[in-house]
Enzyme design. Structure first.
Site, mmCIF file in Angstrom:
data_model
loop_
_atom_site.group_PDB
_atom_site.id
_atom_site.type_symbol
_atom_site.label_atom_id
_atom_site.label_comp_id
_atom_site.label_asym_id
_atom_site.label_seq_id
_atom_site.Cartn_x
_atom_site.Cartn_y
_atom_site.Cartn_z
ATOM 1 N N HIS A 214 98.837 -3.370 21.336
ATOM 2 C CA HIS A 214 99.506 -2.248 21.830
ATOM 3 C C HIS A 214 98.880 -0.860 21.554
ATOM 4 C CE1 HIS A 214 102.461 -5.337 21.002
ATOM 5 N NE2 HIS A 214 103.526 -4.412 20.993
ATOM 6 N N GLU A 217 102.138 3.614 22.666
ATOM 7 C CA GLU A 217 103.498 3.362 22.650
ATOM 8 C C GLU A 217 104.059 4.621 22.059
ATOM 9 O OE1 GLU A 217 104.956 0.471 19.874
ATOM 10 O OE2 GLU A 217 107.181 0.284 20.587
HETATM 11 N N1 ADE Z 1 106.123 -5.314 16.506
HETATM 12 C C1 ADE Z 1 107.240 -5.940 17.215
HETATM 13 N N2 ADE Z 1 107.748 -5.042 17.940
HETATM 14 C C2 ADE Z 1 106.717 -3.963 18.150
HETATM 15 C C3 ADE Z 1 106.586 -2.840 18.982
HETATM 16 N N3 ADE Z 1 107.353 -2.600 19.850
HETATM 17 N N4 ADE Z 1 105.519 -2.084 18.600
HETATM 18 C C4 ADE Z 1 104.771 -2.532 17.732
HETATM 19 N N5 ADE Z 1 104.682 -3.542 16.839
HETATM 20 C C5 ADE Z 1 105.764 -4.490 17.136
HETATM 21 ZN ZN ZN Z 2 105.555 -4.905 21.124
#
Ligand code: ADE
Ligand code: ZN
Length: 362
Positions: A214, A217
């Site tokens: 990730h 975000e």
């Molecule tokens: N764990 C579950 N959903 C998540 C997200 N959107 N961003 C980071 N960690 C997560």
């Molecule tokens: Zn995620």
């Protein structure tokens, strides 16, 4: 040799009427590449498992729990998400959770799914690693047998914990190496840059595991850059904040680095104020290999089909051509075998060819 990035040359996408899009978006063969299996726990199943396992919940009923799903940012969601996961105790709980997801995925045209799981959330409560991995893996095998869905697991490290804990988790999972195909990085992004996990990702790379993380975000474009440069990931999960940096956008497009975008999640976690303000059209326009996914569907108001349908309804720039592109991108970006990718791409092209109205008199 089929070029997985190019649409069939003679397909008249513009002939497919907008009214036909919702059914087409649900039916078209697609891969789901960003799905936290713990985020598919519906409130009803949380209560059923709580009762089965004698776990006390701080909510009197399903409605009260659902009413708490009003998030202001990623952390406000994670607090409730980890509390929900506390009802998972036994191998059969992990199986039941994943099976419920596969029933929904099959109805949404998913032909391939790569499921994230967060073992540290469970091992910290004394649940054996084996029960987590084997329960999920059995559900993947049954999804293949019953629905023809090819499914695999990606083990995620929680980035709010230390790298030493991530390294220990990876070693603990190694006896079950055959049950997962890669590692990822999730949980609280801000203040936990990818480079914090350089050594554990290097170790996973040595082991031949696929690598994803990730990034971008809530975090800045610099986190996407370090996921690429330091962790050497093969996909970026979310990545939507790349549009803050034109140079990074150009780099992602040039590399055809996939982004696993989750539109409903982004709105629920206030990354974008509304779906109509989402930057998915901009990502596609820039030639980035964007895909559509559900992230935590039980918490964000919809599974992958809902993500497609609602996003297309909100954004008039997205039509049949972009629907095809997103599904083709999901197949291209998956870690599936090349022969399977070709087969699904053919099925995708056939699905769109059937959606084109026949010419009068033809
Ligand atoms: N764990 C579950 N959903 C998540 C997200 N959107 N961003 C980071 N960690 C997560
Ligand atoms: Zn995620």
């Amino acid at each position: 040799m089929t070029d997985l990035t190019q649409p069939p040359p003679h397909l008249p996408f513009e002939a497919i009427a907008r009214e036909r899009l919702p059914a087409l978006l649900r039916a078209m063969p697609k891969a789901e590449l960003h799905l936290h299996i713990e985020g598919s726990l519906e409130p009803e199943l949380i209560f059923r498992l709580a009762q089965r396992n004698g776990v006390a919940l701080p909510y009197p009923n399903v409605e009260a729990l659902r009413a708490a799903y009003a998030f202001t940012d990623l952390q406000s969601f994670l607090d409730i998400y980890y509390a929900g996961a506390s009802v998972l105790r036994h191998e059969s709980d992990f199986f039941d959770m994943a099976w419920a997801y596969f029933e929904r995925a099959a109805a949404d045209g998913v032909v391939h799914a790569e499921l994230f799981f967060d073992p540290q959330t469970h091992t910290a409560r004394g649940v054996p690693m084996r029960d987590v991995v084997v329960g999920l893996s059995h559900a993947c095998a049954r999804a293949h047998a019953e629905f023809g869905i090819s499914a695999s697991l990606i083990l995620c490290f929680l980035r709010h914990l230390s790298e030493e804990e991530a390294l220990a988790t990876l070693e603990e999972a190694l006896p079950y190496r055959e049950h997962f195909i890669g590692v990822g990085l999730d949980s609280s992004e801000r203040g936990h840059p990818p480079e914090k996990f350089a050594r554990v990702f290097a170790r996973a790379r040595e082991l031949g595991l696929h690598l994803v993380a990730h990034a971008g975000e809530e975090g800045p474009p610099a986190y996407i850059e370090s996921a690429l440069d330091v962790l050497q990931v093969e996909r970026i999960d979310h990545g939507v904040r790349c549009t803050d940096s034109p140079a990074l956008m150009a780099r992602l497009a040039r590399l055809r680095m996939p982004l696993t975008v989750c539109p409903l999640s982004n709105v629920k976690l206030c990354v974008f104020p509304t779906l109509s303000a989402h930057n998915l059209p901009q990502l596609l326009e820039a030639g980035i290999c964007a895909t559509v996914n559900s992230d935590d569907p039980a918490y964000f108001g919809g599974y992958v089909g809902d993500n497609y349908v609602q996003t297309f309804a909100a954004l008039p720039q997205l039509g049949a051509r972009q629907a095809w592109q997103l599904a083709a991108n999901s197949i291209e970006a998956s870690f599936a075998r090349p022969a399977d990718k070709l087969r699904w791409r053919q099925a995708l092209d056939d699905c769109f060819a059937r959606a084109v109205p026949s010419q009068p008199g033809a």
